[in-house]
Write an enzyme that holds these catalytic residues in place. Structure first.
Site, PDB file in Angstrom:
ATOM      1  N   GLY A  39     -41.526  57.150  -4.177  1.00 32.51           N
ATOM      2  CA  GLY A  39     -42.048  56.815  -2.856  1.00 32.51           C
ATOM      3  C   GLY A  39     -41.317  57.528  -1.736  1.00 32.51           C
ATOM      4  CB  VAL A  40     -41.902  57.480   1.911  1.00 31.14           C
ATOM      5  CG1 VAL A  40     -43.045  58.447   1.941  1.00 31.14           C
ATOM      6  CG2 VAL A  40     -42.374  56.041   1.995  1.00 31.14           C
ATOM      7  N   GLY A  41     -38.851  57.831   1.733  1.00 29.01           N
ATOM      8  CA  GLY A  41     -37.626  57.260   2.284  1.00 29.01           C
ATOM      9  C   GLY A  41     -36.357  57.776   1.653  1.00 29.01           C
ATOM     10  CG  ASN A  42     -33.145  58.111   4.207  1.00 28.78           C
ATOM     11  OD1 ASN A  42     -33.510  59.288   4.227  1.00 28.78           O
ATOM     12  ND2 ASN A  42     -32.989  57.397   5.300  1.00 28.78           N
ATOM     13  CD  GLU A  57     -48.261  58.052  -2.580  1.00 28.58           C
ATOM     14  OE1 GLU A  57     -49.476  57.873  -2.650  1.00 28.58           O
ATOM     15  OE2 GLU A  57     -47.458  57.179  -2.229  1.00 28.58           O
ATOM     16  CB  ILE A 110     -39.830  44.904   3.295  1.00 27.18           C
ATOM     17  CG1 ILE A 110     -40.208  46.201   4.009  1.00 27.18           C
ATOM     18  CG2 ILE A 110     -39.274  43.850   4.249  1.00 27.18           C
ATOM     19  CD1 ILE A 110     -41.042  46.073   5.213  1.00 27.18           C
ATOM     20  CG  ASN A 125     -43.557  52.430   7.233  1.00 27.83           C
ATOM     21  OD1 ASN A 125     -43.350  52.495   8.436  1.00 27.83           O
ATOM     22  ND2 ASN A 125     -42.611  52.646   6.344  1.00 27.83           N
ATOM     23  N   GLY A 133     -49.277  54.358  -1.155  1.00 29.62           N
ATOM     24  CA  GLY A 133     -49.734  54.498  -2.532  1.00 29.62           C
ATOM     25  C   GLY A 133     -48.985  53.595  -3.494  1.00 29.62           C
ATOM     26  CE  LYS A 152     -33.826  45.371  11.312  1.00 28.47           C
ATOM     27  NZ  LYS A 152     -33.940  46.729  11.840  1.00 28.47           N
TER      28      LYS A 152
END
Ligand code: 0RQ
Length: 502
Positions: free
Chosen positions: A268-271, A293, A363, A383, A387, A407
């Site tokens: 997936g996306v992200g760091n 994707e 999350i 977001n 996918g 947080k």
């Protein structure tokens, strides 16, 4: 005039972005190209934002529906959201201004699985598509289009839209030609046939997009870079998550549940996803494949080292530095990378057939393994599902990962009950945080809860989760998935009131 527009008729339709934007009207549904920061139109959306802003200043109603591949750039989502131009947006988005409008209730948002978007448009579920605005890398003499750095839903937009506006971006390297595989065999039920893709890097379509030339109302030339995100270097938390996943995959190979070269990877996306790819690149694996994707920096590094033999994606999602490196050697990458429409990159039939290892961010997750990928405190969108659902439900292995707190430690990402569900316990096999990995396969809800609390929860929240579980076991109305309904969401309520979940 650009040498990228070889079709004489389409050359005759060249105009400015402002004139092209004037062809879009209040109430139109507009299908735009773009998937992550890649391949979205750069100048027409900004011209349209100016046009809509002017109309608003004159007191006129002017808002549009915007359909895309996935998230886009500040030049598209950001520019349109800033002037409150969008009545409706779908599917995945990640622009801060867009998110703010949605969460303020000023703009509707429909969070659709990425593989569903094209077919829902074909089925007529979203109504007519009035205009397509699609970035391409060039137009051939016969009018076929060289796709850009993403394909997303462009095939569907070009086929379904009443009018087509093309942005021909000469910043995109001409060498992209031949990297794409556009499959034209999808039909509507009951006429569907099996999709003939059996290996992740099979080519089953054509390298070009087709368009009915009579529908092209404007061609606009641009020379603008894709605005892709930078990645932060992996920190100790993401490295620990990557380490647990690596150990787990090696364990699965050892026990014969995965072949030595694994199965095709989706990331997936992200760091964190990027850090996992870095971990895999430093691990023992060679000759892997990816069927995903988004092709991020971590995947390019894996391709360079030979850890990855080939990658299939719907888009490039490379940082500017990695993109420059990629663009410098396209002849090399064209043999190893294929870009596809998202209805194929994310197709459940193909994900199930290929046996994908899906690795996505989340999350929060609850003690029974339900995952929330999209909402903060139950009500605000982050977001979108993107996918992740396409892959999670149909994967060979479905892994979700996140740091155990958010947080600054005020939020536990492992909670009694998730405040929103995107992936139910039935679609989640493995949960990972920096503290450890919970293998939920073949486990009942009660066993899952023990594993998740023991392996994944942060030590500062673990005793409270354990206490909740024990009291739920003592006091719930049923013992299959024990919950205390008055308390299950109290952690979120407490955070909203006090700024801390504890
Ligand atoms: O917010 O930046 O304001 O602090 O959420 O969190 O930890 O930076 O993680 O960038 O990996 O994103 C699920 C959003 C994770 C992403 C999600 C806050 C946190 C921060 C981001 P701040 P991180 P990531 C293929 C697959 C769905 C789509 C998908 C995502 C922000 O992975 O969008 O998987 N997934 N697509 O502080 C409140 C919590 C929180 C929290 C994190 N429990 N409560 N806030 N945050 N946990 C790609 C495509 O589909 C295109």
């Amino acid at each position: 005039m650009s040498s990228r527009i070889l079709h004489p008729g389409l050359r005759g339709r060249l105009m400015s972005a402002d004139l092209a934007a004037a062809l879009i009207h209040d109430g139109d549904n507009v299908g735009m190209s773009g998937f992550t920061g890649s391949g979205s139109p750069k100048v027409v959306p900004q011209a349209l934002a100016r046009r809509i802003d002017d109309a608003h200043h004159r007191g006129e109603h002017f808002r549009i529906g915007v359909w895309t591949g996935a998230s886009t750039s500040a030049e598209l989502d950001g520019a349109l959201a800033k002037v409150n131009a969008m009545d409706l947006r779908l599917p995945y988005q990640s622009d801060p201004q867009c998110r703010a409008r949605i969460n303020a209730g000023q703009m509707d948002y429909i969070d659709v699985h990425l593989s569903h978007v094209a077919q829902y448009v074909w089925f007529g579920f979203f109504g007519p598509l009035d205009v397509a605005v699609v970035e391409v890398a060039g137009i051939l003499e016969d009018g076929r289009l060289i796709p850009s750095t993403s394909i997303g839903n462009n095939k569907t937009w070009l086929e379904q839209a009443g009018k087509v506006i093309l942005e021909v971006n000469s910043w995109q390297p001409a060498g992209l030609e031949g990297m794409h595989d556009v499959y034209y065999g999808t039909e509507r039920p009951p006429h569907r046939k099996p999709i003939p893709l059996v290996h992740p890097n099979d080519r089953i379509g054509e390298p070009y997009l087709k368009v009915d030339l009579d529908k092209v109302v404007a061609v606009v030339e641009t020379h603008h870079a894709d605005k892709s995100a930078e990645f932060s270097p992996p920190d100790a938390t993401s490295r620990a998550i990557a380490g647990h996943i690596l150990d787990f995959l090696q364990h699965e190979v050892k026990h014969g549940r995965l072949p030595a070269e694994l199965l095709p990877l989706q990331s997936g996306v992200g760091n964190i996803a990027n850090a996992v790819l870095e971990g895999l690149n430093n691990g023992p694996f060679k000759g892997l494949t990816a069927y995903t994707e988004v092709l991020q920096d971590g995947m390019l590094e894996m391709l360079k080292s030979g850890t990855l033999a080939s990658a299939s994606s719907a888009a490039l999602a490379l940082s500017p530095a990695a993109l420059a490196e990629f663009n410098a050697d396209l002849d090399h990458w064209r043999r190893r990378v294929v870009l596809r429409p998202q209805e194929i990159s994310n197709h459940p039939e193909l994900i199930r057939r290929l046996g994908i290892i899906a690795m996505n961010g989340m999350i929060e997750a609850d003690i029974y393994g339900n995952v929330n990928s999209t909402h903060v405190m139950g009500s605000s969108i982050m977001n979108g599902i993107g996918g992740s659902g396409d892959f999670a439900r149909n994967a060979y292995l479905s892994i979700f990962m996140a740091p155990s707190t958010a947080k600054g430690g005020a939020i536990s990402t492992l909670v009694p009950m998730v405040s929103h569900v995107d992936h139910t316990e039935h679609d989640v096999q493995v949960l990972v945080t920096e503290n450890g990995l919970a293998d939920l396969r073949g486990k009942s809800p009660r066993k899952r809860a023990e594993l998740i609390i023991q392996h994944c929860a942060h030590p500062s929240f673990r005793p409270e989760l354990q206490d909740y579980l024990e009291r739920a076991r003592a006091g719930a109305s049923g013992q299959h998935t024990p919950h205390l309904l008055d308390e299950a969401l109290s952690w979120h309520g407490r955070y909203l009131k006090t700024g801390h979940m504890r």
